[in-house]
Motif scaffolding. Structure first.
Motif, PDB file in Angstrom:
ATOM      1  N   MET A 223       0.823  -1.210   0.000  1.00 30.30           N
ATOM      2  CA  MET A 223       0.000   0.000   0.000  1.00 30.30           C
ATOM      3  C   MET A 223       0.858   1.261   0.000  1.00 30.30           C
ATOM      4  O   MET A 223       0.421   2.315  -0.470  1.00 30.30           O
ATOM      5  CB  MET A 223      -0.946  -0.015   1.205  1.00 30.30           C
ATOM      6  N   ALA A 224       2.102   1.148   0.497  1.00 32.50           N
ATOM      7  CA  ALA A 224       2.993   2.307   0.510  1.00 32.50           C
ATOM      8  C   ALA A 224       3.307   2.794  -0.895  1.00 32.50           C
ATOM      9  O   ALA A 224       3.658   3.968  -1.099  1.00 32.50           O
ATOM     10  CB  ALA A 224       4.294   1.957   1.241  1.00 32.50           C
ATOM     11  N   ASN A 225       3.159   1.926  -1.880  1.00 30.26           N
ATOM     12  CA  ASN A 225       3.517   2.292  -3.255  1.00 30.26           C
ATOM     13  C   ASN A 225       2.480   3.162  -3.949  1.00 30.26           C
ATOM     14  O   ASN A 225       2.670   3.559  -5.099  1.00 30.26           O
ATOM     15  CB  ASN A 225       3.788   1.036  -4.083  1.00 30.26           C
ATOM     16  N   MET A 226       1.395   3.487  -3.245  1.00 33.43           N
ATOM     17  CA  MET A 226       0.418   4.428  -3.793  1.00 33.43           C
ATOM     18  C   MET A 226       1.111   5.738  -4.167  1.00 33.43           C
ATOM     19  O   MET A 226       0.763   6.379  -5.165  1.00 33.43           O
ATOM     20  CB  MET A 226      -0.691   4.695  -2.771  1.00 33.43           C
ATOM     21  N   ALA A 227       2.142   6.113  -3.388  1.00 32.04           N
ATOM     22  CA  ALA A 227       2.823   7.391  -3.605  1.00 32.04           C
ATOM     23  C   ALA A 227       3.627   7.423  -4.896  1.00 32.04           C
ATOM     24  O   ALA A 227       3.903   8.498  -5.430  1.00 32.04           O
ATOM     25  CB  ALA A 227       3.743   7.697  -2.422  1.00 32.04           C
ATOM     26  N   ILE A 228       4.018   6.246  -5.418  1.00 31.57           N
ATOM     27  CA  ILE A 228       4.842   6.241  -6.629  1.00 31.57           C
ATOM     28  C   ILE A 228       4.073   5.783  -7.872  1.00 31.57           C
ATOM     29  O   ILE A 228       4.629   5.740  -8.963  1.00 31.57           O
ATOM     30  CB  ILE A 228       6.111   5.380  -6.448  1.00 31.57           C
ATOM     31  N   GLU A 229       2.800   5.465  -7.723  1.00 33.29           N
ATOM     32  CA  GLU A 229       1.992   5.081  -8.883  1.00 33.29           C
ATOM     33  C   GLU A 229       1.928   6.170  -9.951  1.00 33.29           C
ATOM     34  O   GLU A 229       1.879   5.861 -11.148  1.00 33.29           O
ATOM     35  CB  GLU A 229       0.586   4.676  -8.427  1.00 33.29           C
ATOM     36  N   PRO A 230       1.948   7.475  -9.587  1.00 32.94           N
ATOM     37  CA  PRO A 230       1.908   8.506 -10.632  1.00 32.94           C
ATOM     38  C   PRO A 230       3.082   8.442 -11.606  1.00 32.94           C
ATOM     39  O   PRO A 230       2.986   8.966 -12.718  1.00 32.94           O
ATOM     40  CB  PRO A 230       1.947   9.819  -9.826  1.00 32.94           C
ATOM     41  N   LEU A 231       4.180   7.808 -11.217  1.00 32.93           N
ATOM     42  CA  LEU A 231       5.325   7.714 -12.109  1.00 32.93           C
ATOM     43  C   LEU A 231       5.049   6.789 -13.293  1.00 32.93           C
ATOM     44  O   LEU A 231       5.704   6.874 -14.327  1.00 32.93           O
ATOM     45  CB  LEU A 231       6.550   7.199 -11.341  1.00 32.93           C
ATOM     46  N   VAL A 232       4.062   5.906 -13.126  1.00 26.43           N
ATOM     47  CA  VAL A 232       3.711   4.956 -14.177  1.00 26.43           C
ATOM     48  C   VAL A 232       2.386   5.318 -14.837  1.00 26.43           C
ATOM     49  O   VAL A 232       2.179   5.058 -16.026  1.00 26.43           O
ATOM     50  CB  VAL A 232       3.640   3.517 -13.590  1.00 26.43           C
ATOM     51  N   GLN A 233       1.487   5.922 -14.072  1.00 20.64           N
ATOM     52  CA  GLN A 233       0.160   6.257 -14.581  1.00 20.64           C
ATOM     53  C   GLN A 233      -0.142   7.745 -14.368  1.00 20.64           C
ATOM     54  O   GLN A 233      -1.064   8.094 -13.641  1.00 20.64           O
ATOM     55  CB  GLN A 233      -0.893   5.399 -13.876  1.00 20.64           C
ATOM     56  N   PRO A 234       0.649   8.633 -14.968  1.00 18.82           N
ATOM     57  CA  PRO A 234       0.486  10.074 -14.699  1.00 18.82           C
ATOM     58  C   PRO A 234      -0.867  10.630 -15.099  1.00 18.82           C
ATOM     59  O   PRO A 234      -1.331  11.603 -14.523  1.00 18.82           O
ATOM     60  CB  PRO A 234       1.610  10.707 -15.538  1.00 18.82           C
ATOM     61  N   GLU A 235      -1.524  10.016 -16.087  1.00 19.18           N
ATOM     62  CA  GLU A 235      -2.806  10.550 -16.529  1.00 19.18           C
ATOM     63  C   GLU A 235      -3.909  10.359 -15.493  1.00 19.18           C
ATOM     64  O   GLU A 235      -4.936  11.013 -15.544  1.00 19.18           O
ATOM     65  CB  GLU A 235      -3.218   9.899 -17.865  1.00 19.18           C
TER      66      GLU A 235
END
Length: 217
Positions: A117-129
């Motif tokens: 769940m901590a990786n929610m913060a880095i998801e924008p790096l893969v799914q910026p839209e």
């Protein structure tokens, strides 16, 4: 409007997880798998796959933990079936084994799902839209995944590959996944900002010439 970041998950990993940690863990997991296989030899073929699977868990947990100790990566203690974790930079590191191609098995552990769940913060790096804002994360999770052949008749003593994998928050998909052999090459490519200044200034020929009386022109 938020300016999109050029940051990638691979960049985050290279910056936060030293090469020696990556290579130490790769070697340790291979050694642990080999020890497990040799310890299981002589068992009846009927339950050999189960025995090898269990021994891989214990031997590879021990070797993983030792690699974390050697590389000062803040290892958690070994306690029964508890997941062994380490920490370097923003990343919490853990491991699990799968049969080649069956990546969904990693979700069986509730602890791993909670960690992811901590990786929610880095998801924008893969799914910026899907996300308007990105803030540099203070924590993230990466797993070292040892992939074994489906049959013990194929390379039973070692993983087919060992990969570094970063799951999404639900651990039902992967934000980044790459074999360690390929990932290690990323450390050889420095960002342009870290490259040395190639300019070579030249002094004018007249500078530095002295007169007969010792004064500089």
């Amino acid at each position: 409007m938020t300016k999109p970041t050029k940051e990638t998950i691979a960049d985050l990993l290279v910056r936060n997880v030293p090469r020696e940690v990556i290579m130490g863990i790769e070697d340790a997991l291979a050694v642990g798998a080999q020890r497990a296989y040799f310890a299981a030899r002589g068992m009846d073929d009927g339950h050999l796959p189960s025995v090898v699977g269990q021994l891989r868990h214990f031997h590879m947990n021990e070797s993983f933990q030792r690699a974390l100790v050697v590389n000062n990566a803040s290892p958690s203690p070994i306690r029964g079936n508890a997941i062994v974790t380490g920490r370097t930079g923003i990343f919490t590191l853990a491991r699990f084994n799968i049969k080649e191609g069956i990546w969904i098995n990693g979700r069986r552990s509730q602890t791993r799902r909670q960690m992811s769940m901590a990786n929610m913060a880095i998801e924008p790096l893969v799914q910026p839209e899907l996300f308007s804002d990105y803030e540099p994360p203070s924590q993230a999770v990466a797993f070292f995944v040892a992939c074994f052949a489906a049959s013990l008749h194929i390379q039973p003593e070692s993983p087919v590959s060992i990969q570094i994998a970063v799951p999404n928050r639900d651990m039902n998909g992967w934000l980044f996944r790459e074999p360690i052999t390929a990932f290690a090459k990323r450390y050889d490519h420095k960002p342009e900002s870290q490259q040395g200044d190639l300019a070579k200034p030249k002094l004018k020929k007249s500078i530095g010439k002295q007169n007969k009386n010792g004064t500089t022109q």
